[in-house]
Structure formats: C-alpha cells, structure tokens
Design an enzyme around this catalytic site. Structure first.
Site, PDB file in Angstrom:
ATOM      1  N   ARG A   1      26.024  -1.437  47.662  1.00 43.41           N
ATOM      2  CA  ARG A   1      27.567  -1.429  48.298  1.00 43.41           C
ATOM      3  C   ARG A   1      28.070  -0.190  48.202  1.00 43.41           C
ATOM      4  NH1 ARG A   1      30.825  -5.783  44.833  1.00 43.41           N
ATOM      5  NH2 ARG A   1      30.705  -3.868  43.284  1.00 43.41           N
TER       6      ARG A   1
ATOM      7  N   TYR B   1      41.557  -3.284  37.378  1.00 44.04           N
ATOM      8  CA  TYR B   1      40.619  -2.133  37.160  1.00 44.04           C
ATOM      9  C   TYR B   1      39.783  -1.590  38.635  1.00 44.04           C
ATOM     10  CZ  TYR B   1      37.418  -5.734  36.335  1.00 44.04           C
ATOM     11  OH  TYR B   1      36.571  -6.975  36.344  1.00 44.04           O
ATOM     12  N   LYS B   2      39.993  -2.277  39.729  1.00 46.76           N
ATOM     13  CA  LYS B   2      39.361  -1.870  40.716  1.00 46.76           C
ATOM     14  C   LYS B   2      40.170  -0.970  41.744  1.00 46.76           C
ATOM     15  CE  LYS B   2      36.766  -6.198  41.226  1.00 46.76           C
ATOM     16  NZ  LYS B   2      35.466  -5.749  40.773  1.00 46.76           N
TER      17      LYS B   2
ATOM     18  N   ASP C   1      41.700 -15.265  45.119  1.00 49.06           N
ATOM     19  CA  ASP C   1      41.249 -14.108  44.088  1.00 49.06           C
ATOM     20  C   ASP C   1      41.570 -13.064  45.003  1.00 49.06           C
ATOM     21  OD1 ASP C   1      39.912 -12.357  42.859  1.00 49.06           O
ATOM     22  OD2 ASP C   1      38.461 -13.914  42.223  1.00 49.06           O
TER      23      ASP C   1
ATOM     24  N   PHE D   1      32.559 -15.117  43.722  1.00 53.43           N
ATOM     25  CA  PHE D   1      32.248 -14.288  42.692  1.00 53.43           C
ATOM     26  C   PHE D   1      31.953 -15.246  41.703  1.00 53.43           C
ATOM     27  CE2 PHE D   1      32.848 -11.853  38.514  1.00 53.43           C
ATOM     28  CZ  PHE D   1      32.186 -10.858  39.205  1.00 53.43           C
TER      29      PHE D   1
HETATM   30  C1  LIG Z   1      36.113 -11.376  42.864  1.00 46.74           C
HETATM   31  C2  LIG Z   1      35.961 -11.269  41.527  1.00 46.74           C
HETATM   32  N1  LIG Z   1      36.823 -12.033  40.905  1.00 46.74           N
HETATM   33  C3  LIG Z   1      36.600 -12.054  39.468  1.00 46.74           C
HETATM   34  C4  LIG Z   1      35.992 -10.763  38.903  1.00 46.74           C
HETATM   35  C5  LIG Z   1      36.079 -10.671  37.417  1.00 46.74           C
HETATM   36  O1  LIG Z   1      37.127 -10.821  36.887  1.00 46.74           O
HETATM   37  P1  LIG Z   1      37.742 -10.860  35.441  1.00 46.74           P
HETATM   38  O2  LIG Z   1      36.493 -10.065  34.652  1.00 46.74           O
HETATM   39  O3  LIG Z   1      38.705 -10.000  35.234  1.00 46.74           O
HETATM   40  O4  LIG Z   1      37.444 -12.184  34.620  1.00 46.74           O
HETATM   41  C6  LIG Z   1      35.528  -9.819  39.577  1.00 46.74           C
HETATM   42  C7  LIG Z   1      34.920  -8.878  39.001  1.00 46.74           C
HETATM   43  O5  LIG Z   1      34.256  -8.096  39.788  1.00 46.74           O
HETATM   44  C8  LIG Z   1      35.357 -10.037  41.039  1.00 46.74           C
HETATM   45  O6  LIG Z   1      34.775  -9.485  41.919  1.00 46.74           O
END
Ligand SMILES: Cc1ncc(COP(=O)(O)O)c(C=O)c1O
Length: 411
Positions: free
Chosen positions: A370, A221-222, A196, A124
């Site tokens: 998705r 939030y997921k 992560d 990500f």
């Molecule tokens: C794998 C992954 N890491 C990090 C994030 C984003 O994290 P944040 O907005 O809390 O920094 C996301 C958001 O969808 C994600 O899918």
C-alpha cells in the site's frame, strides 16, 4: 511525465506550506500516513510542556488549571468539522475497537426487535472481532453477525438487519463506499448504520450530518497525525443521544463523576460515551496535531489526494518492468480514499526493499503493498522518487535478497 511537470505541480500546490508544519526526516519518502501520520512540529514542543510543566510542576492541579478534564470534548469538537459533524456529537476516547463495542451494544438495543449485524467479509478484522465478542456476550439470539461481499451490500439490506457496520474506505484496496446512498437505503429498511472512518477522517470530505449518519468511529493516529496509539473518536447523532445507554458505564460517562454516587447515572449528552480516565498525554498530542487542520478545506485535500494518486499511476504505467504489480484500488479517484494498493507475489519483500532504500510504504497480508498519500505533507516529488525507487528495486531484483523475506511482527 517529466520532472519539470512534477516540479510545476508542487509549485502550484495550495497545501505546499503545510508540509513545513511537520517534522519529516530528511532522505525519507513517507507514504504510510494511512497507517501512522507524521509528527506535527507543534506536538513535540507541546508534549514537552505537558510533561514538564503541566504534569511535572503543576501536578494534579492541571485537571482544572490546564483543563485536562475537558480534553475528550475539546478534541472531539476539533475533529467534528473534519468529518462533517455539528457540535455536541463527537468525543475523543479509547480505541476504535472499544468504541465499536459501545456503539454496537447501543445500536442493537435501539433496534432490539432485530439481531443481525451486517458487515463485509473484508472489513478491518477488529470490527468483525468486536461483533463476534458482542455476540458471545449477548448470545446469538440478540446479536448475529452476517458477512457479505462488499459488492452485494445493497441486496442484503432487509427487514431483519438491525445494524449495518461498514468501513467507508477499505483498508486494503482503498475503495470507498457511498455513505449517503448506503445510509439512506439502510434507513429505508429501518437499519441503523455504524461507519468506521479510520481511513476517511482527514483523507477525504466526510459529511456525517448531511448523510444523516447514526454512529461513527475513527482513528486519531492515521490522517489526524495524533501519534502512535493516539486515542480514537466516536460520533453519535444528536437524535440518538437521549435514547441510548452505552454499556461501558465508567465514571467519566456519569452525569456527575465527582459526586461519587454509588448509582450510575449516564450523562445526558455525548459525554456518556467516555468510560475511564482519559489518556491525557496522548490526547494532548492529538489536540495540538489537529490545529494543523485550521483553514484547510477538505475539497482541497480531496483534489490533491486525487492528483497524487493519478500521478503515481501514470508514472507506474510508464515503466513496463512494474507491470507485475497489479492495481487493486479503483482507477477513478472519486471511488477511493487516499491510498493505492497493488498485489504481487513478492509484495512483502518489495516493501521491505523499498523501506531500506528510504521509501516507506506498507504490506497487508496476503499479498498487497500500500502507498498512502497524505495531502498535508506528501509532495509530487515524493511520488516521483517513490516510483523511481520502486522501478530500481524491481528491475535490479534487489527484493529477492534473503534479508527481505523475514517477516517482522508488525508489517
Ligand atoms: C478500518 C480500521 N478499523 C479499526 C482499526 C483499529 O482500530 P483500534 O486499534 O483503534 O482499535 C484500524 C487500524 O488500522 C482500521 O484500519
């Protein structure tokens, strides 16, 4: 598969009653809990109480009387069993990006004879951006990002790598990595690992302690249903807590914040990883959202997630008109998280047309649609209706309408 078989699956679903704990809109098939979890009913009433009574009436007394000050630890302890962590190792705070900054700096300092942070090309982006930011700050001599293909991680675990930064479940394809094996291989080479868990926490069984993980971050939030922008969490294994000093040394991570000492003295436990004042309203929402997980066995979640995905695939395969949607996720449910992704040249337009028809999925650039399955509230009937609607959208070519081609700011 016919509709009677689908109905039988819903009737036999041990999690069926959990759906009643969510406030889902009627006439909407929600397959995007991997982006934003649905609203647990208790969150609605609790947030109203937090705003009206705790904030409105009790005002600043609530830091003590409603234990606002303890929320980061309390919420962290509720998340811990979902990710296989014993008490004292998880705290709820900030966002994944900010938490990664804290952990990257901590891990690089622990392994200071090395400078390479190894990650994957399609991780990500925020994970990679945060390494780039740390590298800009510390200099290339102390932090150097190396990117490899997800398939080649093992061969790049060498003595020069300080930190391995991996997302367990790929945000596009849903492919999951073997946490136990990769952590072990990394440790054999003296590498620390940051996981992560954005697409794993609440989606599949995670065993951080059992895998001897070093550090982890994840999302509120997921699959944890904490609401838009809910605070994230981080995990630091007990064995590292006395050895690291995270760089965002805000007062909430101080051993005695209300001593107002001009000198920073880090708290000696997981509390050190807090920075500033917690976002009480948002964290209160996540706090009660997590109560939905009481008495939920992660193996039941995993098994339902696998069945939802397999049924979706079987239904897709029974319609030739859907052949142009190419599966990008592993067919074997044991190798993926709780989503399926398909590529198509018109993926964005198809997704928009589906949303107009009441089936909410999402699009990820460059060309993927998705479908997320949230075992707590996705039913087999949802899957049936989603595939029927997809078939209708593709066969009627509805998605070719001009209105579905205009990209929104958030996809
Ligand atoms: C794998 C992954 N890491 C990090 C994030 C984003 O994290 P944040 O907005 O809390 O920094 C996301 C958001 O969808 C994600 O899918």
């Amino acid at each position: 598969m016919n509709f009677d078989e689908i109905r039988a699956l819903d009737e036999a679903d041990p999690l069926a009653d959990k759906r009643l704990e969510f406030d889902l809109p009627k006439d909407v098939i929600y397959l995007d809990g991997n982006s934003l979890g649905a609203l647990p009913r208790t969150v609605k009433s609790h947030l109203s109480e937090v705003v009206t009574q705790q904030w409105g009436n009790d005002l600043i007394k609530s830091w003590n009387s409603h234990q606002w000050i303890d929320l980061p630890i309390k919420v962290g302890e509720k998340i811990a069993p979902i990710i296989g962590a014993a008490p004292g190792q998880v705290i709820c705070c900030d966002s994944i990006s900010v938490n990664l900054f804290k952990l990257l700096c901590s891990a690089l300092a622990l392994n200071s004879k090395r400078k390479v942070v190894l990650s994957t090309e399609d991780n990500f982006p925020t994970d990679l951006y945060m390494v780039q930011g740390v590298s800009d700050l510390l200099g290339e001599d102390l932090c150097h990002l190396q990117l490899v293909n997800e398939l080649d991680i093992e061969q790049h675990l060498t003595d020069s790598v300080a930190v391995l930064l991996l997302t367990q479940v790929n945000f596009r394809t849903g492919k999951s990595l073997d946490m136990a094996k990769l952590t072990q291989l990394a440790h054999d080479k003296g590498i620390l690992v940051i996981w992560d868990l954005a697409h794993s926490a609440g989606a599949l069984p995670v065993a951080l302690d059992q895998c001897e993980a070093d550090f982890a971050v994840g999302c509120g939030y997921k699959y944890l249903n904490g609401g838009p922008g809910a605070p994230a969490f981080l995990y630091v294994a007990t064995r590292h807590q006395q050895l690291v000093k995270q760089p965002l040394s805000g007062w909430m991570g101080h051993a005695k914040p209300f001593a107002f000492d001009p000198l920073y003295q880090a708290s000696s436990n997981i509390n050190q990883f807090q920075c500033g004042t917690p976002s009480v309203i948002a964290m209160s929402g996540l706090d009660v959202a997590l109560d939905v997980w009481r008495n939920v066995d992660m193996l039941t979640i995993q098994s339902k997630s696998a069945s939802l995905g397999q049924v979706f695939l079987r239904l897709m395969q029974s319609h030739q008109s859907l052949d142009d949607l190419t599966l990008c996720s592993p067919v074997d449910a044991r190798q993926r998280g709780s989503q399926l992704a398909f590529s198509h040249n018109d993926a964005y337009a198809i997704c928009q047309a589906l949303i107009e028809k009441g089936v909410i999925a999402d699009f990820r650039a460059p060309n993927m649609i998705r479908f997320g399955f949230t075992p707590l509230y996705t039913s087999f009937e949802d899957v049936w209706l989603a595939v029927s609607t997809l078939k209708e959208v593709v066969e009627s070519k509805l998605y070719q309408a001009q209105r579905f081609k205009v990209a929104s700011k958030v996809t």
